[in-house]
Design a protein around this motif. Structure first.
Motif, PDB file in Angstrom:
ATOM      1  N   SER A 138      -8.588 -11.898 -45.435  1.00  0.00           N
ATOM      2  CA  SER A 138      -9.866 -11.254 -45.120  1.00  0.00           C
ATOM      3  C   SER A 138     -10.066 -11.139 -43.618  1.00  0.00           C
ATOM      4  N   LYS A 139      -9.032 -11.471 -42.838  1.00  0.00           N
ATOM      5  CA  LYS A 139      -9.172 -11.472 -41.383  1.00  0.00           C
ATOM      6  C   LYS A 139      -9.084 -10.055 -40.826  1.00  0.00           C
ATOM      7  N   ALA A 140      -9.240  -9.957 -39.516  1.00  0.00           N
ATOM      8  CA  ALA A 140      -9.127  -8.663 -38.851  1.00  0.00           C
ATOM      9  C   ALA A 140      -7.701  -8.128 -38.988  1.00  0.00           C
ATOM     10  N   ASN A 141      -7.601  -6.803 -38.925  1.00  0.00           N
ATOM     11  CA  ASN A 141      -6.294  -6.149 -38.950  1.00  0.00           C
ATOM     12  C   ASN A 141      -5.562  -6.370 -40.266  1.00  0.00           C
ATOM     13  N   GLN A 142      -6.293  -6.486 -41.358  1.00  0.00           N
ATOM     14  CA  GLN A 142      -5.666  -6.687 -42.669  1.00  0.00           C
ATOM     15  C   GLN A 142      -4.930  -5.427 -43.101  1.00  0.00           C
ATOM     16  N   TYR A 143      -3.773  -5.622 -43.721  1.00  0.00           N
ATOM     17  CA  TYR A 143      -3.034  -4.483 -44.218  1.00  0.00           C
ATOM     18  C   TYR A 143      -2.176  -4.909 -45.401  1.00  0.00           C
ATOM     19  N   LEU A 144      -1.666  -3.904 -46.108  1.00  0.00           N
ATOM     20  CA  LEU A 144      -0.794  -4.118 -47.248  1.00  0.00           C
ATOM     21  C   LEU A 144       0.648  -3.920 -46.800  1.00  0.00           C
ATOM     22  N   ARG A 145       1.499  -4.877 -47.116  1.00  0.00           N
ATOM     23  CA  ARG A 145       2.923  -4.740 -46.815  1.00  0.00           C
ATOM     24  C   ARG A 145       3.667  -4.453 -48.114  1.00  0.00           C
ATOM     25  N   ILE A 146       4.477  -3.387 -48.105  1.00  0.00           N
ATOM     26  CA  ILE A 146       5.258  -3.001 -49.276  1.00  0.00           C
ATOM     27  C   ILE A 146       6.732  -3.089 -48.899  1.00  0.00           C
ATOM     28  N   THR A 147       7.449  -4.004 -49.537  1.00  0.00           N
ATOM     29  CA  THR A 147       8.883  -4.174 -49.276  1.00  0.00           C
ATOM     30  C   THR A 147       9.674  -3.692 -50.484  1.00  0.00           C
ATOM     31  N   GLN A 148      11.016  -3.623 -50.294  1.00  0.00           N
ATOM     32  CA  GLN A 148      11.891  -3.061 -51.333  1.00  0.00           C
ATOM     33  C   GLN A 148      11.323  -1.714 -51.794  1.00  0.00           C
ATOM     34  N   ALA A 149      10.880  -0.934 -50.819  1.00  0.00           N
ATOM     35  CA  ALA A 149      10.097   0.260 -51.112  1.00  0.00           C
ATOM     36  C   ALA A 149      10.964   1.430 -51.533  1.00  0.00           C
ATOM     37  N   PHE A 218      -9.436  -3.477 -31.279  1.00  0.00           N
ATOM     38  CA  PHE A 218      -8.494  -2.769 -32.142  1.00  0.00           C
ATOM     39  C   PHE A 218      -8.180  -3.591 -33.392  1.00  0.00           C
ATOM     40  N   LYS A 219      -8.132  -4.893 -33.259  1.00  0.00           N
ATOM     41  CA  LYS A 219      -7.884  -5.731 -34.441  1.00  0.00           C
ATOM     42  C   LYS A 219      -9.013  -5.612 -35.458  1.00  0.00           C
ATOM     43  N   TRP A 220     -10.265  -5.656 -34.965  1.00  0.00           N
ATOM     44  CA  TRP A 220     -11.408  -5.732 -35.869  1.00  0.00           C
ATOM     45  C   TRP A 220     -11.789  -4.370 -36.445  1.00  0.00           C
ATOM     46  N   PHE A 221     -11.700  -3.331 -35.658  1.00  0.00           N
ATOM     47  CA  PHE A 221     -12.175  -2.022 -36.131  1.00  0.00           C
ATOM     48  C   PHE A 221     -11.033  -1.109 -36.568  1.00  0.00           C
ATOM     49  N   ASP A 222      -9.809  -1.483 -36.233  1.00  0.00           N
ATOM     50  CA  ASP A 222      -8.593  -0.999 -36.883  1.00  0.00           C
ATOM     51  C   ASP A 222      -8.509   0.525 -37.057  1.00  0.00           C
ATOM     52  N   PRO A 223      -8.518   1.309 -35.978  1.00  0.00           N
ATOM     53  CA  PRO A 223      -8.462   2.766 -36.123  1.00  0.00           C
ATOM     54  C   PRO A 223      -7.082   3.262 -36.531  1.00  0.00           C
ATOM     55  N   GLY A 253      -1.048  -2.341 -31.589  1.00  0.00           N
ATOM     56  CA  GLY A 253      -0.508  -1.863 -32.853  1.00  0.00           C
ATOM     57  C   GLY A 253      -0.902  -2.733 -34.018  1.00  0.00           C
ATOM     58  N   ARG A 254      -0.724  -2.188 -35.199  1.00  0.00           N
ATOM     59  CA  ARG A 254      -0.956  -2.984 -36.400  1.00  0.00           C
ATOM     60  C   ARG A 254       0.126  -4.040 -36.510  1.00  0.00           C
ATOM     61  N   SER A 255      -0.171  -5.096 -37.203  1.00  0.00           N
ATOM     62  CA  SER A 255       0.648  -6.310 -37.280  1.00  0.00           C
ATOM     63  C   SER A 255       0.900  -6.857 -35.873  1.00  0.00           C
ATOM     64  N   GLU A 256      -0.066  -6.580 -34.961  1.00  0.00           N
ATOM     65  CA  GLU A 256      -0.061  -7.086 -33.582  1.00  0.00           C
ATOM     66  C   GLU A 256       1.203  -6.691 -32.824  1.00  0.00           C
ATOM     67  N   GLN A 257       1.691  -5.493 -33.093  1.00  0.00           N
ATOM     68  CA  GLN A 257       2.844  -4.983 -32.358  1.00  0.00           C
ATOM     69  C   GLN A 257       2.388  -4.400 -31.019  1.00  0.00           C
ATOM     70  N   SER A 273       3.850   4.925 -28.115  1.00  0.00           N
ATOM     71  CA  SER A 273       4.125   4.592 -29.502  1.00  0.00           C
ATOM     72  C   SER A 273       3.350   3.332 -29.853  1.00  0.00           C
ATOM     73  N   ILE A 274       2.460   3.435 -30.852  1.00  0.00           N
ATOM     74  CA  ILE A 274       1.665   2.294 -31.306  1.00  0.00           C
ATOM     75  C   ILE A 274       1.862   2.178 -32.814  1.00  0.00           C
ATOM     76  N   ALA A 275       2.444   1.097 -33.265  1.00  0.00           N
ATOM     77  CA  ALA A 275       2.753   0.931 -34.685  1.00  0.00           C
ATOM     78  C   ALA A 275       1.483   1.084 -35.524  1.00  0.00           C
ATOM     79  N   GLY A 276       1.530   2.012 -36.467  1.00  0.00           N
ATOM     80  CA  GLY A 276       0.413   2.185 -37.387  1.00  0.00           C
ATOM     81  C   GLY A 276      -0.751   2.975 -36.851  1.00  0.00           C
ATOM     82  N   ARG A 277      -0.655   3.454 -35.618  1.00  0.00           N
ATOM     83  CA  ARG A 277      -1.750   4.230 -35.043  1.00  0.00           C
ATOM     84  C   ARG A 277      -1.187   5.472 -34.347  1.00  0.00           C
TER      85      ARG A 277
END
Length: 792
Positions: A138-149, A218-223, A253-257, A273-277
């Motif tokens: 439930s923290k900031a910058n939450q995202y879904l990770r999909i592996t073996q995609a 950027f972590k909290w509002f996650d554009p 970046g997302r996942s703090e990249q 280049s910003i991962a996820g943005r």
């Protein structure tokens, strides 16, 4: 296993200890998703006859390689083998070694992530399955990770979270504040002690804290998307530099990249280049959508589009006022900072720019932030289809580039006319591609056919080109886009329609560009020279019906009806002519070529009055320059094409003079008194605010050595004064300069010091405008502008 649908934001492929890994970031209904794809290996193709040499070279470089037989051949009909490497770095190294040993290597420049997407026909939106994990809870910058995609194409329209960003700083690049405006949060992060303010301000102690607060925001509002004005070349470039100074990783970046910023030494252009943005610059995106403005400053564009702008216009006053506000009125600076963010958001909303960018990506598969990208779009669409026809794409061969003819421009017949119709071919070049089956694969296959002996197998083009009647992709691609555009227009989906139009029209430009791997002069020439033929034949047919074609340009013909017609009468003639011409083209293509005809002439405009001027100083008719009164049942509009009033390098004085003078002539009014009074008013100084030239410096200031144009002289003077005053140099690396011609030559507007040379403006701005139209009503600018003799 759940299926997630989303829209692609960023893509990247990198080597890891487990082999190459593709990372995709998506916007989904469930929020951001990181998609990890493993097991894909970089691949390129070599001549089958060279496979043993390729293996030997790989082994000599200690590169693990796997060669696989495939059903692909080159455009020279040589069988190929696929070369797979275990790392991206090794693939790059081996491809270069093979080239150094004169071994043909094909498609080694296709990036791993791009190839993965295009071969699955994934264009912007996709569906994904795999192992899922929620990161950050439930923290900031939450995202879904999909592996073996596993991914496949899908139709998904995103709702993206957008923030407009703008920074304020000193002339030396020290940060003062950062403005952020988005639906989720709107604030200014400002260095200083807390004060009362109407703007939402987050106060921080110093520049380092400012950068850390931005990262936290950027972590909290996650554009998903960051927009701004020169946001890459200025804002992010400076943020990156200040973060390096403070030794802070700019983890936006997302996942703090960490955001990756690089600047090309050759051009000075900056990429981010910003991962996820995605970062979209307002200027670049408007240009991609074919908008044009006299000036690209935020002030000018917002005034043009929105009717409002910034409060500070002069760059030096602006800098001085920002410094003053930071020292003594930080709430005012915060308001000013946030206003820029809001203006950019409103420009994007007003022009539907985000919708345009999304639709362009969904149509072509190119990145959301790709500037231009016509060649990449064509490659994305064409390459996977080519592979399924068992061909690999050729390499770039810019050294073998042979220019193809441009669009056909007829010699004009100068004059001032009543009742001129403009008839346009709808999307002429795309319709030629559809009608005459012009296509890279079709060319390669068609060259194997003997046209004279088997006309049912190939269609003859130009410069030796001929095209297979069955094996081609481009005509059907255009057909699909054409139908989609017609539907978009019917649904009033303007952004979608504009995106399709730009893509369809880019196909010719791509095939005629040495920057495209599919370039062949036989392709481009078979489009443009067919266009020449179409316009010439159309002119001949129209004149057989008793009308005069006074001009034609690329896809349009201008038809003089011979006498005054009412708007209703002109409409009837126009509709009749296009029906007759379209039927003639359908009959001709069926009878001569056994082809379906997609050429479609449309009745575009009726000009009640129309001026086709001469070339300056000559009696020959000009090209791409005209003016006229465009009529409809509801209104009349004066239209200028290529003339002073629509050119950014002419002064507002000339533009005002031309609009009024031409309106009077078109309305059959005597303009003599107006011309006299306007010349006198100019010489008195009544229009001093309209004497400013505005021109772009297309090279660095020091690069101008032999021919020194006026704008360069003015820019050098401006920067010499800036240096004396301790101000930043404004014009050393290109830019736009505003200047006035004085009795001492050109001087910058902001440092005007000498008397204005009014005679220059009469001779160089008013005279050319007047001389283009006055001779057609038997009047002379010299006679009208001569000083009046007094009475004794």
């Amino acid at each position: 296993m759940n299926i997630y649908t989303g829209f692609l934001l960023t893509r990247q492929a990198r080597d890891t200890h487990n082999g190459p890994q593709i990372e995709l970031w998506l916007s989904t209904e469930s929020g951001p998703a990181q998609v990890i794809i493993q097991g894909e290996q970089p691949v390129f193709f070599v001549d089958k006859a060279q496979q043993q040499r390729a293996v030997d070279i790989a082994h000599s470089s200690n590169i693990d390689v796997r060669l696989q037989a495939i059903d692909l051949k080159s455009f020279d009909h040589q069988p190929l083998v696929a070369v797979y490497c275990t790392t991206i770095a090794h693939a790059r190294q081996l491809a270069q070694s093979l080239k150094d040993n004169d071994i043909l290597v094909l498609e080694d420049d296709i990036k791993l992530a791009d190839r993965y997407l295009m071969e699955r026909f994934i264009q912007g939106s996709l569906a994904v399955t795999g192992q899922t994990q929620v990161i950050n809870g439930s923290k900031a910058n939450q995202y879904l990770r999909i592996t073996q995609a596993k991914c496949k194409a899908h139709d998904y329209s995103p709702q993206l979270n957008i923030v407009s960003l703008d920074i304020e700083c000193s002339e030396k690049g020290v940060l003062y504040s950062i403005g952020l405006d988005s639906p989720r949060d709107s604030r200014v992060i400002m260095i200083g002690a807390p004060e009362e303010a109407t703007t939402a301000i987050q106060w921080v102690e110093n520049e380092k804290a400012l950068l850390l607060a931005l990262i936290e925001w950027f972590k909290w509002f996650d554009p998903d998307v960051v927009i701004g004005w020169s946001v890459i070349d200025f804002d992010f470039k400076l943020l990156h530099r200040r973060a390096e100074y403070h030794r802070i990783p700019l983890t936006l970046g997302r996942s703090e990249q960490t955001a990756y910023v690089r600047t090309l030494p050759s051009s000075g252009q900056t990429f981010i280049s910003i991962a996820g943005r995605v970062v979209l610059d307002g200027i670049d995106t408007l240009k991609t959508a074919t908008y044009q403005f006299r000036s690209w400053s935020l002030e000018s564009v917002s005034q043009t589009l929105l009717g409002e702008g910034k409060q500070i216009h002069n760059v030096h006053d602006r800098m001085a006022e920002i410094n003053q506000m930071f020292r003594s009125d930080k709430p005012a600076l915060a308001g000013y900072n946030l206003q820029d963010c809001v203006l950019v958001n409103r420009i994007f909303e007003h022009t539907h720019l985000m919708d345009f960018a999304i639709e362009r990506t969904k149509l072509t598969g190119i990145e959301l932030d790709r500037v231009g990208g016509s060649v990449a779009a064509f490659t994305n669409l064409y390459l996977p289809r080519l592979h399924r026809a068992q061909y690999a794409a050729p390499n770039l061969h810019p050294e073998n580039w042979i220019a193809s003819p441009g669009g056909y421009v007829m010699d004009s017949i100068p004059g001032l006319y009543d009742s001129v119709l403009v008839l346009d071919f709808k999307s002429l070049y795309p319709s030629i591609i559809r009608s005459f089956l012009i296509d890279p694969l079709g060319l390669i296959e068609g060259l194997n056919k003997e046209v004279g002996k088997a006309p049912d197998q190939a269609v003859e083009g130009f410069r030796g080109g001929q095209f297979d009647r069955e094996k081609h992709f481009l005509p059907s691609l255009i057909s699909q886009l054409w139908q989609a555009r017609d539907q978009a227009k019917a649904n009033n989906e303007k952004a979608f329609s504009q995106a399709i139009k730009i893509i369809m029209n880019s196909f010719y430009g791509v095939l005629g560009s040495s920057g495209c791997r599919f370039f062949d002069t036989r392709l481009a020439s078979s489009i443009t020279l067919r266009g020449h033929q179409v316009l010439k034949q159309t002119k001949e047919w129209i004149e057989q019906h008793g009308y005069q074609v006074i001009y034609g340009d690329t896809d349009s013909v201008f038809v003089y009806l011979g006498k005054v017609h009412s708007h209703q009468e002109a409409d009837q003639v126009g509709k009749t002519l296009v029906n007759v011409m379209n039927q003639s083209w359908q009959d001709t293509l069926r009878q001569q070529y056994n082809l379906d005809c997609y050429l479609e002439l449309e009745y575009e405009t009726h000009f009640r009055k129309f001026l086709m001027p001469t070339i300056r100083g000559a009696e020959t008719g000009s090209k791409k320059r005209y003016a006229g009164v465009k009529t409809s049942e509801q209104s009349e509009t004066i239209v200028f094409k290529g003339l002073e009033s629509v050119r950014t390098d002419w002064t507002p004085l000339a533009q005002r003079f031309q609009r009024q003078l031409y309106q009077m002539v078109f309305d059959n009014q005597d303009p003599s008194e107006y011309v006299r009074e306007f010349v006198e008013a100019t010489s008195r100084g009544d229009y001093d605010q309209e004497l400013v030239y505005q021109k772009r410096l297309r090279r660095k200031l020091n690069d101008y050595q032999k021919n020194i144009p006026p704008q360069v002289k003015a820019a050098r003077m401006a920067d010499a004064i800036n240096e004396q005053l301790g101000r930043p140099l404004q014009y050393q690396n290109r830019g736009r300069i505003e200047y006035v011609i004085t009795t001492n030559g050109p001087e910058p507007k902001e440092y005007l010091n000498s008397p204005i040379d009014y005679q220059h403006y009469v001779d160089k701005q008013l005279r050319p405008v007047a001389e283009a139209i006055l001779p057609f009503i038997n009047q002379s600018f010299d006679d009208l502008s001569a000083p009046q003799m007094g009475l004794f």
